[in-house]
Design a protein around this motif. Structure first.
Motif, short mmCIF file in Angstrom:
data_model
loop_
_atom_site.label_atom_id
_atom_site.label_comp_id
_atom_site.label_asym_id
_atom_site.label_seq_id
_atom_site.Cartn_x
_atom_site.Cartn_y
_atom_site.Cartn_z
N GLY A 43 0.87 -1.42 0.15
CA GLY A 43 0.09 -0.02 -0.23
C GLY A 43 0.74 1.20 -0.01
N CYS A 44 0.92 2.52 1.13
CA CYS A 44 0.85 3.14 0.86
C CYS A 44 1.66 4.09 2.92
N PHE A 45 2.76 3.31 2.72
CA PHE A 45 2.55 3.39 4.73
C PHE A 45 3.35 5.22 4.92
N PRO A 46 3.05 5.99 5.77
CA PRO A 46 3.59 6.76 6.47
C PRO A 46 5.13 6.14 7.02
N MET A 47 6.50 6.97 6.93
CA MET A 47 7.52 6.78 7.27
C MET A 47 7.82 8.38 8.59
N VAL A 48 7.87 7.80 9.50
CA VAL A 48 8.06 8.54 10.75
C VAL A 48 8.39 8.11 11.68
N PRO A 49 9.39 8.59 12.74
CA PRO A 49 9.70 9.61 12.57
C PRO A 49 10.83 9.59 12.23
N TRP A 50 11.43 9.03 11.05
CA TRP A 50 12.62 9.14 9.63
C TRP A 50 12.57 8.09 9.13
N CYS A 51 12.65 8.63 7.70
CA CYS A 51 12.74 7.99 6.67
C CYS A 51 14.03 7.63 6.07
N GLY A 52 13.77 5.81 5.06
CA GLY A 52 14.61 5.79 5.32
C GLY A 52 15.52 5.22 6.17
N ARG A 53 16.79 4.61 5.67
CA ARG A 53 17.58 4.15 6.68
C ARG A 53 18.43 5.15 7.22
N ILE A 54 18.46 5.13 9.01
CA ILE A 54 19.94 5.37 9.88
C ILE A 54 20.98 4.37 9.71
N ARG A 55 22.26 5.50 9.41
CA ARG A 55 23.41 4.50 9.32
C ARG A 55 23.01 3.67 10.88
N ASP A 56 23.54 3.00 10.93
CA ASP A 56 23.61 1.60 11.54
C ASP A 56 22.84 2.12 13.00
#
Length: 264
Positions: A43-56
């Motif tokens: 579907g379509c999900f909200p990315m919060v409180p961050w988007c994509g990857r956080i390194r480590d």
């Protein structure tokens, strides 16, 4: 996983909203044709409180280093709210408002509000993060999975956009910090569009859908056979470290994306 869902209608458009499954949009049908990949994680999900990857899985807030669970080892990915149960604050035939209170493993109290509003030719998603306590860095974004093909023997979707730059991607799938000339796909890449996100998806002779946002960052992912993703967001991947946006008691973080469609 809770199975509660809300269906919004406007003209011949329908949207399924799933508060119990991460506040995601579970389906978008136009004239009976489903545009979003179906399935519990799609579907379509909200990315919060961050988007994509956080390194480590680590980000710095002042002198303090915060550790998030490594749900995409060796990184943390796509925030925490997509795994939570959202509450319905308001609901009409064509509009609903959902809320989600940030909780562990996210270390700061805050509230996320998402408005889903449907018209006969558009879907508007608006999200905000607010706090009445300590300030903290955050990001907002959306991760739609658009069907590559709408069936009935039609052609696959075509993507059209003109970014000012592409974030160079390292071997760890995170931006290196270098901005490069946009390269041809396939992509799992972040692009900069300083005038605002503007990406057109065209299913030839079927439907054209334009994804826009005032934000200047978009991740495009088209490495899967079944779907393509166009993800407007308030900062690049690993942005809590490289491009933080601060949520304070006086300044919430807000973002909007509009999907508008036309048919031949």
């Amino acid at each position: 996983m809770r199975t509660e869902h809300i269906t919004l209608t406007a003209g011949d458009a329908e949207v399924d909203v799933l508060p119990g499954n991460g506040g995601r949009v579970g389906g978008l049908r136009v004239g009976g044709t489903e545009l979003l990949r179906q399935g519990e994680r799609f579907g379509c999900f909200p990315m919060v409180p961050w988007c994509g990857r956080i390194r480590d899985g680590r980000f710095r807030d002042g002198a303090e280093v915060r550790q998030m669970p490594l749900n995409a080892p060796p990184h943390a990915i796509h925030g925490t709210a997509r795994d939570g149960v959202w509450k319905v604050a308001r609901h009409t035939d064509a509009e609903t408002v959902l809320t989600y209170d940030l909780t562990e493993p996210w270390p700061y109290p805050g509230r996320v509000t998402q408005l889903v509003a449907l018209t006969p030719d558009s879907l508007t998603l608006t999200m905000s993060v607010e706090t009445y306590d300590a300030s903290f860095p955050a990001q907002i974004g959306w991760h739609p999975w658009f069907n590559r093909n709408l069936g009935d023997g039609g052609e696959d979707v075509r993507l059209d956009f003109s970014p000012a730059w592409q974030e160079e991607r390292g071997d760890d799938h995170l931006p290196t910090g270098n901005r490069i000339e946009p390269r041809p796909g396939p992509w799992d890449d972040c692009f900069g569009m300083p005038g605002g996100v503007d990406v057109t998806l065209t299913w030839p002779e079927r439907l054209e859908l334009k994804v826009t946002s005032r934000e200047e960052w978009v991740v495009v992912y088209d490495e899967q056979e079944a779907a393509v993703c166009v993800e407007p967001q308030t900062g690049p991947p690993n942005g809590l470290n490289t491009h933080p946006r601060l949520v304070t008691p006086l300044e919430p973080l807000e973002a909007t994306t509009v999907w508008r469609w036309t048919r031949p």
